[in-house]
Structure formats: C-alpha cells, structure tokens
Scaffold this motif. Structure first.
Motif, mmCIF file in Angstrom:
data_model
loop_
_atom_site.group_PDB
_atom_site.id
_atom_site.type_symbol
_atom_site.label_atom_id
_atom_site.label_comp_id
_atom_site.label_asym_id
_atom_site.label_seq_id
_atom_site.Cartn_x
_atom_site.Cartn_y
_atom_site.Cartn_z
ATOM 1 N N PRO A 28 0.809 -1.227 0.000
ATOM 2 C CA PRO A 28 0.000 0.000 0.000
ATOM 3 C C PRO A 28 0.842 1.278 0.000
ATOM 4 N N GLY A 29 0.546 2.155 -0.958
ATOM 5 C CA GLY A 29 1.257 3.428 -1.063
ATOM 6 C C GLY A 29 2.530 3.361 -1.872
ATOM 7 N N LEU A 30 2.994 2.150 -2.175
ATOM 8 C CA LEU A 30 4.288 1.983 -2.839
ATOM 9 C C LEU A 30 4.297 2.533 -4.264
ATOM 10 N N ALA A 31 3.216 2.341 -4.989
ATOM 11 C CA ALA A 31 3.184 2.716 -6.401
ATOM 12 C C ALA A 31 3.203 4.226 -6.611
ATOM 13 N N VAL A 32 2.777 4.977 -5.607
ATOM 14 C CA VAL A 32 2.720 6.437 -5.755
ATOM 15 C C VAL A 32 4.104 7.063 -5.621
ATOM 16 N N SER A 33 4.979 6.460 -4.824
ATOM 17 C CA SER A 33 6.287 7.051 -4.515
ATOM 18 C C SER A 33 7.105 7.425 -5.745
ATOM 19 N N PRO A 34 7.259 6.531 -6.746
ATOM 20 C CA PRO A 34 8.111 6.906 -7.890
ATOM 21 C C PRO A 34 7.531 7.983 -8.807
ATOM 22 N N ILE A 35 6.250 8.303 -8.668
ATOM 23 C CA ILE A 35 5.656 9.324 -9.551
ATOM 24 C C ILE A 35 5.355 10.626 -8.804
ATOM 25 N N LEU A 36 5.750 10.704 -7.538
ATOM 26 C CA LEU A 36 5.449 11.908 -6.752
ATOM 27 C C LEU A 36 5.999 13.170 -7.405
#
Length: 443
Positions: A28-36
């Motif tokens: 959870p939340g991992l996929a958002v980190s690289p596109i922040l």
C-alpha cells in the motif's frame, strides 16, 4: 509435500497461500512514490493537499480497518474476510490503471486502504492459526522476511515502470489476484481440522477435547484448531499450554498487549529515521540520491535476513534477544550519525535493519501468547496497527521536537532516536526476565 506445524501437518500449497498474504502487506502506497515528482506535471491543477491525501490516505484508513479486520474474524469466517479484503485490494489496482483525474486517484486510494487494512492482521493471524511453538516463530520470521523482500523488489520494479508510464507502477496492486487463487486452499484445509475446546471460566479450569466442527466460541469457551494428524502428545501439549490472559473478561491480557503495542510503536519510530531522514543527511554530505536509495535498500534487505533463521537466533540469545537487537540498532544509528562516509553508513543501515528484523516477528509471536485463540487475530491487529501509526505520526513528531529544541540539524533525528534506543536497551536488560523481553522458545 507436507509442512510441520507443531501439532500436525499442512499441505505446502496452504503455506504458500499464507506467504502470499504476507507479501501484500508492504505494497500500500508503494506505487505512488516513484511518480510523486511528476504529479504536478501530470495534474497541473492538483494542490499540495491533493498530493498529501493521495500519499497518506491509504495509511490513514489502514489503521481503523486493521482493527475492524481483526474484530470481524471473531464473528465471521476468516477466509470470507480475507476474500473481501483481497478483492477490494485488487479492484483498487484495476481502478488505478483506468483513473485519469486526481479525485479518482484519491478515491481509489481510500479503497486501497480499506482492502489492505482488512488483510493485514490476517497475514500474521493465519500463522498463529496454523503453527505453534518454534514452528510459529520460524514462520513469523519467514513472513516478515517475505514482506520486506517483496518491498525491495516492488520498489525497484515500480521505479522502472514509472519511467515508461505513470500508470504502470499501479500494476503491483494486481498481485492480490494471485492470493485470491490460492486462498481456496485455506478453506479446504479447515475441513481437515477439529476443534480443541478449553473452558476458561477460571484460572484452573479443566481442558477437554472434542471432535466437533470449529464454531464460534461462547464467552466462556476458547477454540483452538488442531489437525487430525496430530498425535496424543500434541494434544497433551496443547492442553498444557494454557494462555495467561490475566483474568481479563475480554480474552486478552490487556497489560501485556499494551506493553507490546508501545514497544512496537517505539521501535518502529526509532528505525524509520533511516527511511525518512537518511536521504537528507546524505544530501548534506553531498551524496547522490542514488546512494541514499541504495542505503535504504540495504536497510530493508537487512530486515529480511534474520527471518530465514529466526528460530536459531532466538534459541541462542533467549531472554537477551531484544537487548542484543536494540544494541545492534543503537550501534547502527551511531555509525550513521558520526559517519559522513559510505563505508560507515552502509554497516550502520545494516545493523539497524538486522535489529529490527529480529524484534518485529518476535513481537508478533509474543502477541499470540497474550490472547485466547479466537482473540489472537484481534490482538495482532492492535499490535500491527502501531507500525502504521508510527509511520503516520513520525514526520509530525520530528517537526515538533525540532521546534522544541530550536534546531533544523539533519543529524538531530538520529541523535534523538539513538538516545531513545539506549534508554530502551537499559530497560530491556533490567527486565529481561519479564514477559515482554523473555523470548524463551517453547516446542
């Protein structure tokens, strides 16, 4: 192939199903980190509040739904709760892939938090349901290792996918589909179980064994599942290993549970300084962001390592297990603080990770000893909640402490957490024979 549980055997496919749930808890939340960094370009009208909600909403919703998931397992078939959580988790992955507006992403993030919150307590609850003694300790270690190893791999994969398209990192949220295919084996395995019922109306209540199907326990009856393949000696061991709940009417030893929750919250707060503050400290020392990413990956790999031999580590260190683990964390933080050079920061991250990698699964095992069997998943939910609560509150606590001490030093969080670790270490040494710190293995 059959897997020993300490009171019989289960098929290998059942164990793989349990491991697959553990692998999901770090996502959870991992996929958002690289596109922040690209969100403001993708959504020019997005506000800072929108971005904060997108990143923090899953963690915020996970906390209450962890508790709800733990509570539901008392009244509803745990496989049904698990399936609901997995389908919500997988549905969020599909919806992320087709969402093209910020409000849609935020709404899907809420769905992700709800789904993952329901399955997180079952990732450890299933281990406690099927395994006992040293077998349970070993599986908690492997479960923790799988969780953190998945995090390392998924972080690398999502970073690569983000370079192709901002939608692609959300593919990792489709992994629950694998667990959905495997969860049926948990249901099948329950048909081979019988109920072990123990009256708990008083501290000296007699224990009896019945071969009826597992039903919802009454207020004065505790239900423990024992495979039919278990021998008479296994049953005798089960009868003798009565759970101390301190006379609580809730079926959980409240004092012991609170101790575990506080300790887990403090330890998690201590070690996540590596995740939140190491990049800023390394930037101050003129290291690249790639270097800080490598250090954090080594930290997670170090957390993974002890899980593969946890039972042997605890068997060797016994009541000093948590004290030595805290010493490892303290030495790691000290090296990171005093070292503006990589060859000291690297062992520092590894030492912090190793210490946490031992403590985390041992706390889960301790939690199973605080509650009656039908309350174990709920007790684990309360303890696991502290991990997410510590992560959620950490930035606010650090900002508050920096305001109190009038400092913006990048070393301050490491120094403060080092002091907390040293105090906790002395506490662990003095109370090494107490319930919280005495990690003697039982067969």
């Amino acid at each position: 192939m059959k897997i020993q549980t300490g009171r019989g055997t289960i098929p290998l496919i059942t164990l793989i199903a349990i491991w697959s749930i553990s692998a999901l808890t770090s996502l959870p939340g991992l996929a958002v980190s690289p596109i922040l960094g690209d969100l403001t370009k993708i959504f020019p009208k997005a506000t800072d509040l929108d971005i904060q909600m997108l990143t923090s909403l899953p963690s915020l919703l996970i906390i209450p739904f962890i508790l709800l998931g733990g509570k539901l397992t008392e009244k509803i078939d745990y496989v049904r709760v698990l399936k609901v959580g997995l389908w919500l988790f997988a549905a969020s992955g599909v919806l992320y892939l087709i969402s093209n507006r910020m409000w849609q992403l935020i709404a899907v993030s809420a769905l992700l938090g709800i789904g993952s919150g329901l399955i997180i307590p079952l990732s450890t609850g299933l281990v406690s349901r099927y395994f006992v003694g040293t077998y349970r300790v070993k599986q908690f270690g492997l479960s923790s290792a799988i969780t953190n190893f998945t995090l390392v791999i998924a972080t690398a994969v999502t970073g690569y996918l983000a370079e192709v398209s901002w939608h692609l990192p959300f593919l990792v949220y489709l992994l629950p589909l694998v667990s959905i295919l495997l969860v049926g084996h948990l249901k099948e395995d329950r048909s081979e179980e019988v109920a072990f019922t123990a009256s708990t109306s008083s501290a000296t209540a007699a224990t009896t064994i019945t071969t009826t199907a597992a039903n919802v326990a009454t207020a004065n009856v505790a239900t423990v599942t024992v495979p039919e393949t278990g021998s008479a000696d296994d049953s005798k061991t089960a009868r003798q290993s009565a759970t101390d709940i301190g006379g609580s009417k809730y079926g959980i030893h409240i004092k012991h549970l609170i101790e575990l929750m506080l300790f887990y919250g403090v330890i998690t707060y201590i070690v996540i300084v590596v995740i939140f503050n190491l990049p800023f400290l390394m930037e101050k020392h003129h290291f690249s962001s790639g270097n800080s990413g490598l250090m954090i990956s080594l930290f997670f790999l170090a957390i993974t390592a002890p899980g593969f031999c946890l039972d042997k580590i605890v068997g060797l260190l016994k009541e000093r297990t948590k004290a030595y683990s805290l010493l490892s964390i303290a030495l790691g933080l000290l090296l990171i603080w005093i070292a503006p050079i990589e060859w000291l920061i690297i062992p520092g991250c590894i030492l912090v990770g190793l210490g946490y990698g031992i403590i985390q699964p041992m706390l889960y095992d301790k939690t199973t000893q605080t509650a009656l069997p039908q309350k174990t998943t709920l007790a684990l939910a309360f303890v696991m909640m502290m991990n997410y609560l510590a992560i959620l509150l950490y930035p606010f606590i650090v900002d508050f402490l920096q305001w109190v001490f009038h400092t913006q030093s990048q070393e301050f969080p490491f120094i403060f957490n080092l002091l907390i670790t040293i105090v906790t270490l002395f506490w662990a040494c003095r109370r090494r024979h107490s319930f919280l710190f005495n990690d003697q293995l039982t067969n």
